[in-house]
Design an enzyme around this catalytic site. Structure first.
Site, PDB file in Angstrom:
ATOM      1  N   ARG A 199      -3.364   2.072   1.310  1.00  0.00           N
ATOM      2  CA  ARG A 199      -2.055   2.869   0.997  1.00  0.00           C
ATOM      3  C   ARG A 199      -1.240   1.863   0.177  1.00  0.00           C
ATOM      4  O   ARG A 199      -0.976   0.795   0.580  1.00  0.00           O
ATOM      5  CB  ARG A 199      -1.177   3.450   2.279  1.00  0.00           C
ATOM      6  CG  ARG A 199      -2.232   4.359   2.948  1.00  0.00           C
ATOM      7  CD  ARG A 199      -1.498   5.284   3.977  1.00  0.00           C
ATOM      8  NE  ARG A 199      -2.484   5.966   4.648  1.00  0.00           N
ATOM      9  CZ  ARG A 199      -2.743   7.136   4.185  1.00  0.00           C
ATOM     10  NH1 ARG A 199      -2.630   7.797   3.128  1.00  0.00           N
ATOM     11  NH2 ARG A 199      -3.777   7.777   5.078  1.00  0.00           N
ATOM     12  N   ASP A 200      -0.841   2.584  -0.923  1.00  0.00           N
ATOM     13  CA  ASP A 200       0.114   1.872  -1.797  1.00  0.00           C
ATOM     14  C   ASP A 200       1.366   1.580  -0.995  1.00  0.00           C
ATOM     15  O   ASP A 200       1.867   2.431  -0.374  1.00  0.00           O
ATOM     16  CB  ASP A 200       0.545   2.374  -2.975  1.00  0.00           C
ATOM     17  CG  ASP A 200       1.202   1.645  -4.115  1.00  0.00           C
ATOM     18  OD1 ASP A 200       0.570   1.531  -5.016  1.00  0.00           O
ATOM     19  OD2 ASP A 200       2.386   1.169  -3.791  1.00  0.00           O
TER      20      ASP A 200
ATOM     21  N   ASN B  85      -4.102   2.262 -14.590  1.00  0.00           N
ATOM     22  CA  ASN B  85      -3.209   1.578 -15.646  1.00  0.00           C
ATOM     23  C   ASN B  85      -3.777   0.399 -16.196  1.00  0.00           C
ATOM     24  O   ASN B  85      -4.340  -0.522 -15.508  1.00  0.00           O
ATOM     25  CB  ASN B  85      -1.892   1.324 -14.955  1.00  0.00           C
ATOM     26  CG  ASN B  85      -0.845   2.398 -14.477  1.00  0.00           C
ATOM     27  OD1 ASN B  85      -0.939   3.284 -15.227  1.00  0.00           O
ATOM     28  ND2 ASN B  85      -0.272   2.331 -13.550  1.00  0.00           N
TER      29      ASN B  85
ATOM     30  N   VAL C  83      -0.701  -5.536 -11.159  1.00  0.00           N
ATOM     31  CA  VAL C  83      -1.432  -6.391 -10.443  1.00  0.00           C
ATOM     32  C   VAL C  83      -2.955  -6.308 -11.268  1.00  0.00           C
ATOM     33  O   VAL C  83      -3.363  -5.395 -11.392  1.00  0.00           O
ATOM     34  CB  VAL C  83      -1.729  -5.553  -8.937  1.00  0.00           C
ATOM     35  CG1 VAL C  83      -2.658  -6.641  -8.122  1.00  0.00           C
ATOM     36  CG2 VAL C  83      -0.462  -5.765  -8.306  1.00  0.00           C
TER      37      VAL C  83
ATOM     38  N   HIS D 151      -7.428  -1.277 -10.141  1.00  0.00           N
ATOM     39  CA  HIS D 151      -7.405  -0.403  -8.970  1.00  0.00           C
ATOM     40  C   HIS D 151      -7.169   0.881  -9.347  1.00  0.00           C
ATOM     41  O   HIS D 151      -6.349   1.018 -10.463  1.00  0.00           O
ATOM     42  CB  HIS D 151      -6.036  -0.881  -8.211  1.00  0.00           C
ATOM     43  CG  HIS D 151      -4.844  -1.171  -9.062  1.00  0.00           C
ATOM     44  ND1 HIS D 151      -4.644  -2.468  -9.749  1.00  0.00           N
ATOM     45  CD2 HIS D 151      -3.581  -0.673  -9.256  1.00  0.00           C
ATOM     46  CE1 HIS D 151      -3.685  -2.492 -10.424  1.00  0.00           C
ATOM     47  NE2 HIS D 151      -2.965  -1.382 -10.190  1.00  0.00           N
TER      48      HIS D 151
HETATM   49  P1  AMP Z   1      -0.087  -1.205 -11.135  1.00  0.00           P
HETATM   50  O1  AMP Z   1       1.371  -1.231 -11.487  1.00  0.00           O
HETATM   51  O2  AMP Z   1      -1.069  -0.060 -11.741  1.00  0.00           O
HETATM   52  O3  AMP Z   1      -0.589  -2.309 -11.419  1.00  0.00           O
HETATM   53  O4  AMP Z   1      -0.135  -0.948  -9.719  1.00  0.00           O
HETATM   54  C1  AMP Z   1      -0.036  -1.779  -8.747  1.00  0.00           C
HETATM   55  C2  AMP Z   1       0.225  -1.102  -7.411  1.00  0.00           C
HETATM   56  O5  AMP Z   1       0.233  -1.937  -6.269  1.00  0.00           O
HETATM   57  C3  AMP Z   1       1.734  -0.649  -7.232  1.00  0.00           C
HETATM   58  O6  AMP Z   1       1.861   0.845  -7.054  1.00  0.00           O
HETATM   59  C4  AMP Z   1       2.280  -1.418  -6.157  1.00  0.00           C
HETATM   60  O7  AMP Z   1       3.572  -0.597  -5.422  1.00  0.00           O
HETATM   61  C5  AMP Z   1       1.219  -1.817  -5.226  1.00  0.00           C
HETATM   62  N1  AMP Z   1       1.128  -2.907  -4.604  1.00  0.00           N
HETATM   63  C6  AMP Z   1       1.530  -4.112  -4.778  1.00  0.00           C
HETATM   64  N2  AMP Z   1       1.704  -4.960  -3.619  1.00  0.00           N
HETATM   65  C7  AMP Z   1       0.980  -4.324  -2.891  1.00  0.00           C
HETATM   66  C8  AMP Z   1       0.437  -4.441  -1.395  1.00  0.00           C
HETATM   67  N3  AMP Z   1       0.651  -5.797  -0.807  1.00  0.00           N
HETATM   68  N4  AMP Z   1      -0.207  -3.421  -0.678  1.00  0.00           N
HETATM   69  C9  AMP Z   1      -0.291  -2.138  -1.228  1.00  0.00           C
HETATM   70  N5  AMP Z   1       0.043  -2.053  -2.477  1.00  0.00           N
HETATM   71  C10 AMP Z   1       0.425  -2.911  -3.324  1.00  0.00           C
END
Ligand code: AMP
Length: 114
Positions: A29-30, A87, A96, A100
Protein backbone atom coordinates in the site's frame (compact mmCIF):
# COMPACT_ATOMS: atom_id res chain seq x y z
CA UNK A 1 21.21 -0.66 3.87
CA UNK A 2 20.24 -0.31 0.22
CA UNK A 3 20.49 3.10 -1.45
CA UNK A 4 17.12 2.48 -3.07
CA UNK A 5 13.99 2.82 -0.91
CA UNK A 6 12.04 0.19 -2.81
CA UNK A 7 14.98 -2.26 -2.86
CA UNK A 8 14.89 -1.77 0.93
CA UNK A 9 11.24 -2.89 0.95
CA UNK A 10 12.05 -5.84 -1.32
CA UNK A 11 14.83 -7.08 0.95
CA UNK A 12 12.92 -6.42 4.20
CA UNK A 13 15.09 -3.55 5.48
CA UNK A 14 12.13 -1.15 5.29
CA UNK A 15 8.63 -2.00 6.51
CA UNK A 16 5.72 -1.86 4.12
CA UNK A 17 2.08 -2.90 4.16
CA UNK A 18 2.51 -5.78 1.72
CA UNK A 19 -0.67 -7.10 0.11
CA UNK A 20 0.83 -9.72 -2.24
CA UNK A 21 4.11 -10.92 -3.66
CA UNK A 22 5.74 -13.65 -5.66
CA UNK A 23 9.25 -14.55 -6.83
CA UNK A 24 9.53 -11.53 -9.13
CA UNK A 25 7.37 -8.73 -7.65
CA UNK A 26 5.92 -7.32 -4.46
CA UNK A 27 2.79 -5.19 -3.98
CA UNK A 28 2.27 -2.87 -1.02
CA UNK A 29 0.00 0.00 0.00
CA UNK A 30 1.19 3.50 -0.89
CA UNK A 31 2.20 5.43 2.24
CA UNK A 32 0.44 8.56 0.91
CA UNK A 33 -2.67 7.16 -0.81
CA UNK A 34 -4.30 9.23 -3.55
CA UNK A 35 -7.39 7.02 -3.71
CA UNK A 36 -9.16 4.58 -1.37
CA UNK A 37 -7.15 1.82 -3.03
CA UNK A 38 -3.60 2.89 -3.87
CA UNK A 39 -1.15 0.03 -4.18
CA UNK A 40 2.32 -0.04 -5.74
CA UNK A 41 3.42 -3.15 -7.65
CA UNK A 42 7.20 -3.25 -8.05
CA UNK A 43 9.67 -5.71 -9.54
CA UNK A 44 12.11 -7.26 -7.06
CA UNK A 45 14.78 -6.53 -9.65
CA UNK A 46 16.01 -2.92 -9.52
CA UNK A 47 15.13 -1.02 -12.67
CA UNK A 48 15.25 2.78 -12.26
CA UNK A 49 12.70 3.90 -14.86
CA UNK A 50 10.71 2.57 -17.80
CA UNK A 51 13.48 4.05 -19.97
CA UNK A 52 15.89 1.47 -18.52
CA UNK A 53 13.80 -1.60 -19.33
CA UNK A 54 15.49 -4.17 -21.55
CA UNK A 55 14.00 -6.76 -23.87
CA UNK A 56 14.67 -9.38 -21.20
CA UNK A 57 12.28 -7.48 -18.87
CA UNK A 58 9.21 -7.89 -21.09
CA UNK A 59 7.86 -10.88 -19.19
CA UNK A 60 8.49 -9.13 -15.88
CA UNK A 61 6.49 -6.07 -16.95
CA UNK A 62 3.66 -8.35 -18.03
CA UNK A 63 3.74 -9.98 -14.61
CA UNK A 64 3.42 -6.58 -12.91
CA UNK A 65 0.35 -5.70 -14.96
CA UNK A 66 -1.25 -9.08 -14.43
CA UNK A 67 -0.55 -8.90 -10.69
CA UNK A 68 -2.18 -5.45 -10.56
CA UNK A 69 -5.28 -6.81 -12.27
CA UNK A 70 -5.48 -9.69 -9.83
CA UNK A 71 -5.03 -7.35 -6.86
CA UNK A 72 -7.72 -5.01 -8.23
CA UNK A 73 -10.01 -8.01 -8.28
CA UNK A 74 -9.05 -8.94 -4.72
CA UNK A 75 -9.65 -5.33 -3.60
CA UNK A 76 -13.13 -5.39 -5.14
CA UNK A 77 -12.50 -2.55 -7.61
CA UNK A 78 -12.04 -4.52 -10.82
CA UNK A 79 -15.59 -4.07 -12.11
CA UNK A 80 -16.05 -0.39 -11.23
CA UNK A 81 -12.68 0.45 -12.78
CA UNK A 82 -9.19 1.42 -11.77
CA UNK A 83 -6.09 3.07 -13.18
CA UNK A 84 -2.54 1.77 -13.64
CA UNK A 85 0.17 4.44 -13.84
CA UNK A 86 3.93 4.26 -14.44
CA UNK A 87 5.30 7.76 -13.81
CA UNK A 88 8.57 8.10 -15.68
CA UNK A 89 11.19 10.67 -14.69
CA UNK A 90 10.77 13.92 -12.83
CA UNK A 91 8.59 15.65 -15.43
CA UNK A 92 5.91 13.04 -14.84
CA UNK A 93 6.30 13.13 -11.07
CA UNK A 94 8.52 10.08 -10.54
CA UNK A 95 10.08 10.46 -7.09
CA UNK A 96 11.31 6.92 -6.41
CA UNK A 97 13.70 5.62 -9.06
CA UNK A 98 12.75 1.96 -8.93
CA UNK A 99 9.87 1.33 -11.29
CA UNK A 100 6.48 0.94 -9.64
CA UNK A 101 3.06 0.45 -11.10
CA UNK A 102 0.47 2.54 -9.25
CA UNK A 103 -2.89 0.79 -8.89
CA UNK A 104 -5.49 3.44 -8.09
CA UNK A 105 -9.20 2.91 -7.55
CA UNK A 106 -12.15 3.07 -5.23
CA UNK A 107 -13.26 6.53 -6.40
CA UNK A 108 -14.12 8.13 -9.75
CA UNK A 109 -10.90 8.91 -11.66
CA UNK A 110 -11.08 11.85 -14.03
CA UNK A 111 -9.24 12.08 -17.33
CA UNK A 112 -6.85 13.44 -18.45
CA UNK A 113 -4.68 12.86 -15.39
CA UNK A 114 -3.00 16.04 -14.16
P1 AMP B 1 6.20 8.26 -7.88
O1 AMP B 1 5.94 9.69 -7.50
O2 AMP B 1 5.45 7.80 -9.11
O3 AMP B 1 7.67 7.94 -7.96
O4 AMP B 1 5.58 7.38 -6.72
C1 AMP B 1 6.26 7.09 -5.55
C2 AMP B 1 5.23 6.68 -4.56
O5 AMP B 1 5.87 5.99 -3.52
C3 AMP B 1 4.44 7.84 -3.95
O6 AMP B 1 3.07 7.66 -4.23
C4 AMP B 1 4.76 7.72 -2.47
O7 AMP B 1 3.66 8.06 -1.65
C5 AMP B 1 5.15 6.27 -2.34
N1 AMP B 1 6.04 5.93 -1.25
C6 AMP B 1 7.18 6.58 -0.88
N2 AMP B 1 7.76 5.96 0.16
C7 AMP B 1 6.95 4.90 0.47
C8 AMP B 1 7.01 3.87 1.45
N3 AMP B 1 8.02 3.80 2.35
N4 AMP B 1 6.03 2.96 1.49
C9 AMP B 1 5.02 3.03 0.60
N5 AMP B 1 4.91 3.96 -0.37
C10 AMP B 1 5.87 4.89 -0.43
Amino acid sequence: MSDCLFCGIVNGEIDANIVADDDHWVAFRDINPQAPTHILVIPKKHVATVNNLKAEDEVLVGELVRAAGQIANDEGIAEEGYRLVLNTNAGAGQSVFHIHLHLLGGRPLSWPAG
